[in-house]
Scaffold this motif. Structure first.
Motif, PDB file in Angstrom:
ATOM      1  N   PHE A  51       9.056  -1.183 -14.059  1.00 29.10           N
ATOM      2  CA  PHE A  51       9.911  -2.357 -14.176  1.00 29.10           C
ATOM      3  C   PHE A  51      11.375  -1.962 -14.265  1.00 29.10           C
ATOM      4  O   PHE A  51      12.237  -2.542 -13.596  1.00 29.10           O
ATOM      5  CB  PHE A  51       9.519  -3.177 -15.409  1.00 29.10           C
ATOM      6  N   ARG A  52      11.687  -0.956 -15.072  1.00 28.74           N
ATOM      7  CA  ARG A  52      13.083  -0.540 -15.214  1.00 28.74           C
ATOM      8  C   ARG A  52      13.632  -0.007 -13.898  1.00 28.74           C
ATOM      9  O   ARG A  52      14.790  -0.228 -13.549  1.00 28.74           O
ATOM     10  CB  ARG A  52      13.229   0.508 -16.315  1.00 28.74           C
ATOM     11  N   ASP A  53      12.796   0.687 -13.125  1.00 24.55           N
ATOM     12  CA  ASP A  53      13.249   1.220 -11.847  1.00 24.55           C
ATOM     13  C   ASP A  53      13.506   0.099 -10.832  1.00 24.55           C
ATOM     14  O   ASP A  53      14.459   0.171 -10.051  1.00 24.55           O
ATOM     15  CB  ASP A  53      12.213   2.189 -11.284  1.00 24.55           C
ATOM     16  N   LEU A  54      12.646  -0.933 -10.847  1.00 27.15           N
ATOM     17  CA  LEU A  54      12.750  -1.999  -9.851  1.00 27.15           C
ATOM     18  C   LEU A  54      13.759  -3.077 -10.223  1.00 27.15           C
ATOM     19  O   LEU A  54      14.379  -3.686  -9.351  1.00 27.15           O
ATOM     20  CB  LEU A  54      11.378  -2.652  -9.629  1.00 27.15           C
ATOM     21  N   ASP A  78      18.927  -6.630 -13.323  1.00 30.02           N
ATOM     22  CA  ASP A  78      18.742  -8.078 -13.272  1.00 30.02           C
ATOM     23  C   ASP A  78      17.755  -8.554 -14.339  1.00 30.02           C
ATOM     24  O   ASP A  78      16.832  -9.305 -14.043  1.00 30.02           O
ATOM     25  CB  ASP A  78      18.254  -8.488 -11.884  1.00 30.02           C
ATOM     26  N   THR A  79      17.935  -8.095 -15.570  1.00 31.00           N
ATOM     27  CA  THR A  79      16.982  -8.442 -16.618  1.00 31.00           C
ATOM     28  C   THR A  79      17.554  -9.458 -17.598  1.00 31.00           C
ATOM     29  O   THR A  79      16.973 -10.516 -17.812  1.00 31.00           O
ATOM     30  CB  THR A  79      16.545  -7.171 -17.383  1.00 31.00           C
ATOM     31  N   LEU A  80      18.695  -9.140 -18.200  1.00 34.68           N
ATOM     32  CA  LEU A  80      19.299  -9.996 -19.222  1.00 34.68           C
ATOM     33  C   LEU A  80      20.722 -10.378 -18.837  1.00 34.68           C
ATOM     34  O   LEU A  80      21.421  -9.609 -18.175  1.00 34.68           O
ATOM     35  CB  LEU A  80      19.332  -9.265 -20.570  1.00 34.68           C
ATOM     36  N   ASP A  81      21.142 -11.554 -19.284  1.00 33.41           N
ATOM     37  CA  ASP A  81      22.542 -11.912 -19.164  1.00 33.41           C
ATOM     38  C   ASP A  81      23.361 -11.085 -20.147  1.00 33.41           C
ATOM     39  O   ASP A  81      22.846 -10.601 -21.172  1.00 33.41           O
ATOM     40  CB  ASP A  81      22.745 -13.406 -19.457  1.00 33.41           C
ATOM     41  N   ILE A  82      24.638 -10.961 -19.882  1.00 31.06           N
ATOM     42  CA  ILE A  82      25.506 -10.106 -20.688  1.00 31.06           C
ATOM     43  C   ILE A  82      25.566 -10.561 -22.141  1.00 31.06           C
ATOM     44  O   ILE A  82      25.744  -9.752 -23.051  1.00 31.06           O
ATOM     45  CB  ILE A  82      26.928 -10.040 -20.080  1.00 31.06           C
ATOM     46  N   ARG A 106       0.819  -1.217   0.000  1.00 32.22           N
ATOM     47  CA  ARG A 106       0.000   0.000   0.000  1.00 32.22           C
ATOM     48  C   ARG A 106       0.855   1.271   0.000  1.00 32.22           C
ATOM     49  O   ARG A 106       0.371   2.345  -0.351  1.00 32.22           O
ATOM     50  CB  ARG A 106      -0.931   0.005   1.212  1.00 32.22           C
ATOM     51  N   GLN A 107       2.101   1.145   0.362  1.00 26.96           N
ATOM     52  CA  GLN A 107       2.994   2.309   0.358  1.00 26.96           C
ATOM     53  C   GLN A 107       3.472   2.686  -1.041  1.00 26.96           C
ATOM     54  O   GLN A 107       3.970   3.791  -1.249  1.00 26.96           O
ATOM     55  CB  GLN A 107       4.204   2.032   1.255  1.00 26.96           C
ATOM     56  N   SER A 108       3.327   1.774  -2.011  1.00 30.01           N
ATOM     57  CA  SER A 108       3.858   2.040  -3.352  1.00 30.01           C
ATOM     58  C   SER A 108       2.850   1.830  -4.475  1.00 30.01           C
ATOM     59  O   SER A 108       3.159   2.135  -5.632  1.00 30.01           O
ATOM     60  CB  SER A 108       5.088   1.150  -3.610  1.00 30.01           C
ATOM     61  N   ALA A 109       1.646   1.311  -4.165  1.00 29.00           N
ATOM     62  CA  ALA A 109       0.656   1.034  -5.216  1.00 29.00           C
ATOM     63  C   ALA A 109      -0.685   1.665  -4.860  1.00 29.00           C
ATOM     64  O   ALA A 109      -0.938   1.993  -3.692  1.00 29.00           O
ATOM     65  CB  ALA A 109       0.497  -0.477  -5.400  1.00 29.00           C
ATOM     66  N   LEU A 129       4.132  -5.551 -10.133  1.00 27.32           N
ATOM     67  CA  LEU A 129       5.594  -5.517 -10.098  1.00 27.32           C
ATOM     68  C   LEU A 129       6.104  -5.240  -8.689  1.00 27.32           C
ATOM     69  O   LEU A 129       7.042  -5.894  -8.202  1.00 27.32           O
ATOM     70  CB  LEU A 129       6.122  -4.467 -11.072  1.00 27.32           C
ATOM     71  N   HIS A 130       5.488  -4.270  -8.019  1.00 34.68           N
ATOM     72  CA  HIS A 130       5.874  -3.997  -6.635  1.00 34.68           C
ATOM     73  C   HIS A 130       5.559  -5.202  -5.751  1.00 34.68           C
ATOM     74  O   HIS A 130       6.351  -5.552  -4.865  1.00 34.68           O
ATOM     75  CB  HIS A 130       5.139  -2.756  -6.125  1.00 34.68           C
ATOM     76  N   ALA A 131       4.402  -5.850  -6.008  1.00 38.48           N
ATOM     77  CA  ALA A 131       4.013  -7.015  -5.213  1.00 38.48           C
ATOM     78  C   ALA A 131       4.994  -8.168  -5.395  1.00 38.48           C
ATOM     79  O   ALA A 131       5.313  -8.890  -4.441  1.00 38.48           O
ATOM     80  CB  ALA A 131       2.596  -7.448  -5.592  1.00 38.48           C
TER      81      ALA A 131
END
Length: 468
Positions: A278-281, A285-289, A12-15, A59-61
């Protein structure tokens, strides 16, 4: 306070409160299958909620542990999940094959990778947390098919009409199915290993028993279509895997084809990568190099401030710095509200992405108006924004420890921005001629001017519109 109540209080603090209330009701009251692989867009539509705010809430959840996020590679033909992973890093094959459709596909992030949310087992234990305990119908509903298949309310009745026979076969066990083949195309299908055997049943009926032997293993090779006659069939099955399998015999008739055509929108990986929350959170940690994932269509917007060097000289470093920071804040708010995301800032420039050209055009027009308002408040023409937009294919990659994009589309978008003068918006023909984007421009009463021009560092000439 229970675990779910603690996490909901944090959420509830972020959504949005209304969305958190809807999520709380879902966790408390929904049947098990509604808490597995939740389709965020369907969730929003059913409750009349804003899609982007719902996505942000989920995403926050997921970030705080209320849900687990899953990245699922889908078959474009049948909508089946060919691979499921906890992150985009799991999408690491050059081709994914669907045995049910007898086809292979190069993965793209546009429509082949969905993102879903499953309630955490520490919040509420559901049957799908142990997929091997699910009966065949529920395994198909909750595990095999993706969230883009809009399965009917009478799903179980429909499956009974489609499936001639089925068996639950433990690891290392054997079984025999005896049935009558109808004069139709039939598929022996196993959803756990994704194995399939096609049988083209035609010709004169026979009373002689026909036989088929199938060994189920992890490799699930595609078998050639067999020709058989209507009549008795004996299928010998052997499970050479280390888990339970669910072989069944399907009639590939109108009922099955009609069911597979019932589709609904779902949250694609492409849309999530262009989502600011999503980019902020999940920025690191999205893609391998070494991953290079294809997107068939993404809209890029580049901005730059004209005369920023003169601005620092004219008003001083402190005032100019505050002005530039305010300009960045305004642009980021506009990008996020148009379902886009800021990829990076370079000096006084911004690179942003949008799922479709109409959102890019809308953002550009709003950016220009916002800069005009800031200048009017100051009584000076300090912030003159140059904007360029282009749409096309690209690769999602990791560069400098962040999720980024690579390809000619990115280069063209950057060069198009280089054409712009103060307050100009330049956009390629693929953007301006996009139906929804064109409608936005027309509604604003603007008349874009077309020109064929060369772009710095690129050999070809391009059709570019200037939007006054």
């Amino acid at each position: 306070m229970s675990e779910d109540q603690k996490l909901l209080a944090v959420l509830r603090q972020s959504a949005d409160a209304e969305i958190v209330d809807a999520i709380e009701t879902l966790i408390r009251d929904a049947p098990d299958h509604d808490l597995n692989r939740i389709n965020a867009l369907a969730f929003a539509e059913k409750r009349g909620l804003d899609e982007d705010r719902v996505i942000a809430a989920f995403l926050h959840a997921a970030r705080i542990g209320l849900f687990e996020m899953s990245w699922n590679v889908l078959c474009p033909g049948c909508g089946g999940v060919l691979e499921a992973g906890m992150s985009l890093k799991s999408v690491n094959q050059s081709e994914y094959c669907c045995s049910l459709c007898a086809a292979g596909y190069e993965p793209t992030l546009d429509e082949m990778v969905e993102v879903t949310f499953t309630v955490s087992p520490r919040v509420r234990k559901i049957a799908a947390h142990d997929p091997d305990s699910l009966p065949m119908n529920e395994y198909m509903r909750q595990i095999f098919w993706g969230s883009g298949i809009d399965l009917p309310e009478d799903f179980e009745r429909l499956i009974e009409e489609i499936v001639l026979d089925a068996v639950e076969l433990p690891a290392g066990e054997r079984a025999i199915l005896s049935l009558q083949l109808p004069a139709e195309f039939v598929i022996v299908f196993e959803p756990v290993t994704h194995a399939a055997q096609f049988i083209d049943v035609k010709g004169e009926p026979t009373r002689e028993r026909q036989s088929l032997s199938l060994v189920l293993n992890e490799s699930h090779p595609q078998n050639q279509t067999l020709a058989m006659r209507p009549g008795p069939l004996r299928i010998s099955l052997e499970n050479h895997t280390n888990r339970r399998v669910l072989p069944s015999v399907w009639v590939a008739g109108n009922e099955l084809h009609h069911m597979l055509k019932q589709r609904r929108s779902f949250l694609t990986a492409k849309r999530l990568l262009t989502n600011q929350t999503f980019r902020d959170l999940y920025r690191t940690d999205t893609l391998d190099i070494d991953q290079r994932l294809k997107i068939t269509s993404l809209t890029f917007l580049f901005t730059d401030l004209k005369g920023s060097t003169e601005l620092y000289e004219r008003v001083g470093d402190l005032v100019a710095y505050d002005l530039v920071r305010e300009h960045f804040r305004v642009l980021q708010d506009i990008v996020a509200s148009e379902t886009g995301a800021v990829v990076k800032t370079i000096g006084d420039a911004v690179m942003a992405t949008f799922p479709t050209p109409d959102h890019g055009i809308s953002a550009a027009l709003r950016m220009r108006e916002a800069m005009r308002n800031l200048n009017e408040q100051r009584g000076q023409e300090d912030l003159l924004l140059k904007i360029g937009i282009h749409e096309g294919p690209c690769l999602a990659v990791t560069l400098n420890d962040r999720q980024d994009y690579f390809g000619q589309t990115v280069n063209i978008a950057s060069r198009v921005q280089g054409l712009a003068m103060s307050r100009s918006i330049f956009a390629t023909d693929s953007v301006v001629e996009h139906p929804e984007a064109s409608q936005i421009i027309e509604t604003q009463g603007l008349r874009p001017t077309l020109q064929k021009t060369a772009l710095r560092g690129l050999n070809d000439e391009y059709l570019v519109y200037e939007i006054p």
